[in-house]
Design a protein around this motif. Sequence first.
Motif, PDB file in Angstrom:
ATOM      1  N   ARG A  48       0.827  -1.212   0.000  1.00 11.31           N
ATOM      2  CA  ARG A  48       0.000   0.000   0.000  1.00 11.31           C
ATOM      3  C   ARG A  48       0.860   1.260   0.000  1.00 11.31           C
ATOM      4  NH1 ARG A  48      -3.647  -3.259   3.149  1.00 11.31           N
ATOM      5  NH2 ARG A  48      -2.670  -2.654   5.121  1.00 11.31           N
ATOM      6  N   VAL A  49       1.966   1.226   0.730  1.00 11.07           N
ATOM      7  CA  VAL A  49       2.873   2.388   0.720  1.00 11.07           C
ATOM      8  C   VAL A  49       3.491   2.554  -0.666  1.00 11.07           C
ATOM      9  CG1 VAL A  49       5.033   3.309   1.642  1.00 11.07           C
ATOM     10  CG2 VAL A  49       3.358   2.297   3.198  1.00 11.07           C
ATOM     11  N   LEU A  50       3.923   1.452  -1.288  1.00 10.12           N
ATOM     12  CA  LEU A  50       4.553   1.522  -2.608  1.00 10.12           C
ATOM     13  C   LEU A  50       3.583   2.012  -3.678  1.00 10.12           C
ATOM     14  CD1 LEU A  50       6.629  -1.798  -2.565  1.00 10.12           C
ATOM     15  CD2 LEU A  50       7.498   0.538  -2.273  1.00 10.12           C
ATOM     16  N   LEU A  51       2.302   1.746  -3.485  1.00 13.59           N
ATOM     17  CA  LEU A  51       1.296   2.180  -4.449  1.00 13.59           C
ATOM     18  C   LEU A  51       0.771   3.589  -4.160  1.00 13.59           C
ATOM     19  CD1 LEU A  51      -0.782  -1.106  -4.778  1.00 13.59           C
ATOM     20  CD2 LEU A  51       0.650  -0.089  -6.556  1.00 13.59           C
ATOM     21  N   GLY A  52       1.221   4.191  -3.064  1.00 15.39           N
ATOM     22  CA  GLY A  52       0.717   5.514  -2.707  1.00 15.39           C
ATOM     23  C   GLY A  52      -0.675   5.476  -2.119  1.00 15.39           C
ATOM     24  N   LEU A  53      -1.099   4.310  -1.644  1.00 18.54           N
ATOM     25  CA  LEU A  53      -2.417   4.183  -1.016  1.00 18.54           C
ATOM     26  C   LEU A  53      -2.347   4.425   0.480  1.00 18.54           C
ATOM     27  CD1 LEU A  53      -3.644   0.985  -2.889  1.00 18.54           C
ATOM     28  CD2 LEU A  53      -4.093   3.375  -3.472  1.00 18.54           C
ATOM     29  N   ALA A  61      10.984   5.547   0.765  1.00 17.30           N
ATOM     30  CA  ALA A  61      10.413   4.595  -0.190  1.00 17.30           C
ATOM     31  C   ALA A  61      10.418   5.244  -1.566  1.00 17.30           C
ATOM     32  CB  ALA A  61       8.988   4.202   0.200  1.00 17.30           C
ATOM     33  N   SER A  62      10.864   4.500  -2.573  1.00 19.70           N
ATOM     34  CA  SER A  62      10.844   5.035  -3.932  1.00 19.70           C
ATOM     35  C   SER A  62      10.491   3.922  -4.914  1.00 19.70           C
ATOM     36  CB  SER A  62      12.200   5.642  -4.302  1.00 19.70           C
ATOM     37  OG  SER A  62      13.199   4.640  -4.407  1.00 19.70           O
ATOM     38  N   VAL A  63       9.804   4.308  -5.979  1.00 23.34           N
ATOM     39  CA  VAL A  63       9.458   3.410  -7.089  1.00 23.34           C
ATOM     40  C   VAL A  63       9.850   4.135  -8.365  1.00 23.34           C
ATOM     41  CG1 VAL A  63       7.621   2.173  -8.289  1.00 23.34           C
ATOM     42  CG2 VAL A  63       7.535   2.407  -5.793  1.00 23.34           C
ATOM     43  N   PHE A  64      10.707   3.525  -9.167  1.00 20.55           N
ATOM     44  CA  PHE A  64      11.257   4.175 -10.356  1.00 20.55           C
ATOM     45  C   PHE A  64      11.886   5.527  -9.990  1.00 20.55           C
ATOM     46  CE2 PHE A  64       7.816   1.573 -12.407  1.00 20.55           C
ATOM     47  CZ  PHE A  64       8.656   0.720 -13.107  1.00 20.55           C
ATOM     48  N   GLY A  65      12.434   5.608  -8.797  1.00 19.11           N
ATOM     49  CA  GLY A  65      13.071   6.848  -8.352  1.00 19.11           C
ATOM     50  C   GLY A  65      12.120   7.914  -7.878  1.00 19.11           C
ATOM     51  N   GLY A  66      10.805   7.665  -7.971  1.00 22.00           N
ATOM     52  CA  GLY A  66       9.816   8.656  -7.557  1.00 22.00           C
ATOM     53  C   GLY A  66       9.229   8.338  -6.196  1.00 22.00           C
ATOM     54  N   ASP A  67       8.585   9.333  -5.607  1.00 19.64           N
ATOM     55  CA  ASP A  67       7.938   9.162  -4.313  1.00 19.64           C
ATOM     56  C   ASP A  67       6.537   8.580  -4.530  1.00 19.64           C
ATOM     57  OD1 ASP A  67       5.974  10.236  -2.144  1.00 19.64           O
ATOM     58  OD2 ASP A  67       7.960  10.412  -1.243  1.00 19.64           O
ATOM     59  N   PRO A  68       6.228   7.405  -3.962  1.00 20.58           N
ATOM     60  CA  PRO A  68       4.930   6.777  -4.230  1.00 20.58           C
ATOM     61  C   PRO A  68       3.738   7.627  -3.814  1.00 20.58           C
ATOM     62  CG  PRO A  68       6.438   5.221  -3.184  1.00 20.58           C
ATOM     63  CD  PRO A  68       7.090   6.571  -3.115  1.00 20.58           C
ATOM     64  N   TRP A  69       3.888   8.434  -2.789  1.00 20.38           N
ATOM     65  CA  TRP A  69       2.763   9.250  -2.325  1.00 20.38           C
ATOM     66  C   TRP A  69       2.607  10.501  -3.192  1.00 20.38           C
ATOM     67  CZ3 TRP A  69      -1.159   8.545   0.974  1.00 20.38           C
ATOM     68  CH2 TRP A  69      -1.875   9.663   1.413  1.00 20.38           C
ATOM     69  N   ARG A  70       3.702  11.186  -3.448  1.00 18.29           N
ATOM     70  CA  ARG A  70       3.648  12.452  -4.190  1.00 18.29           C
ATOM     71  C   ARG A  70       3.459  12.224  -5.691  1.00 18.29           C
ATOM     72  NH1 ARG A  70       8.387  14.150  -2.892  1.00 18.29           N
ATOM     73  NH2 ARG A  70       9.358  13.499  -4.831  1.00 18.29           N
ATOM     74  N   ASP A  71       4.062  11.157  -6.222  1.00 20.25           N
ATOM     75  CA  ASP A  71       4.067  10.927  -7.673  1.00 20.25           C
ATOM     76  C   ASP A  71       3.154   9.776  -8.082  1.00 20.25           C
ATOM     77  OD1 ASP A  71       6.092  12.894  -7.750  1.00 20.25           O
ATOM     78  OD2 ASP A  71       7.637  11.386  -7.392  1.00 20.25           O
ATOM     79  N   ALA A  72       2.120   9.512  -7.292  1.00 17.94           N
ATOM     80  CA  ALA A  72       1.284   8.335  -7.514  1.00 17.94           C
ATOM     81  C   ALA A  72       0.672   8.289  -8.908  1.00 17.94           C
ATOM     82  CB  ALA A  72       0.183   8.265  -6.452  1.00 17.94           C
TER      83      ALA A  72
END
Length: 307
Positions: A48-53, A61-72
């Motif tokens: 859920r954190v990785l998905l920005g939920l 935490a980063s996904v593809f270098g982006g912030d999961p919450w800000r760049d969801a």
Amino acid sequence: MTTVIRTSGLTKHYGRVHALDGLDLEVGGGQIHGFLGPNGAGKSTTIRVLLGLARKTGGEASVFGGDPWRDAVALHRRIAYVPGDVSVWPNLSGGEAIDLMARLRGAHRNDPVYRDEKERLSETFQFDPRKKGRAYSKGNRQKVALIAAFAVPAELYILDEPTSGLDPLMDVMFRREILRVREAGATVLLSSHILSEVEQLCDRVSIIRAGRIVESGTLAELRHLTRTEISFEGTDAAAAAAIPGAHDVAADEGRVRLTVDSDAVAGVLPELARRNVTGLRVAPPSLEELFLRHYGDDLAALEGNGR
């Protein structure tokens, strides 16, 4: 190799409950990464954190270098997600639900490439897209999410207990699709409690306990933490116990069985050859043994409570 998912010291608190307590996870590009742990260990919270939920409490935490919450919004264009308990719209047909989820990821139901892929996957998973959502069993609701995920190419597949409710034949089809998207260059984070599934599919494995990663690596790297079983024809357990590095020596049904540390097997084999043993069998440790290394005490407690 690029890093697609990275967490460092990740925490997530729900009041006094520390669902994640300093989680360090790294998933490399083009890999199938197994994410193991029982219910309550923190797997779904991590996802859920990785998905920005869900918003992290602390750490990184980063996904593809982006912030999961800000760049969801931007990240979700690159991600396909399948939860372990799928709900569908009761008045939409399965096909309409798949089209709607595919549209959210940029596909259009009249696109011939998408339409052909949707048809192929419906046949693969033996799914009837004409029925209304209210008529679907748990397994068929799971197929809706799987077909929607695989019908539109993604760079990252996040799968949280994706085969829940599927029969063994459909589980085989699922494994084929996972290998197909990996061959196409995608990355997969596979959260599962089915150890055989993870062992067959995954390039790397991370085991989570109480909100922290307790082991992470390839199966080859992790197997040195467990013991390999060796057996051969015979009844003399006492003589076998004298073999350097032998543990848990026993004899039954005409065979002697013992275990040795997995990184010591090469040193034991010449000793067995010197003894001219016959019917030699060497069984590498399973992922289940590695898992029980961290959760065996929990299992023992449950068994004790059940008595």
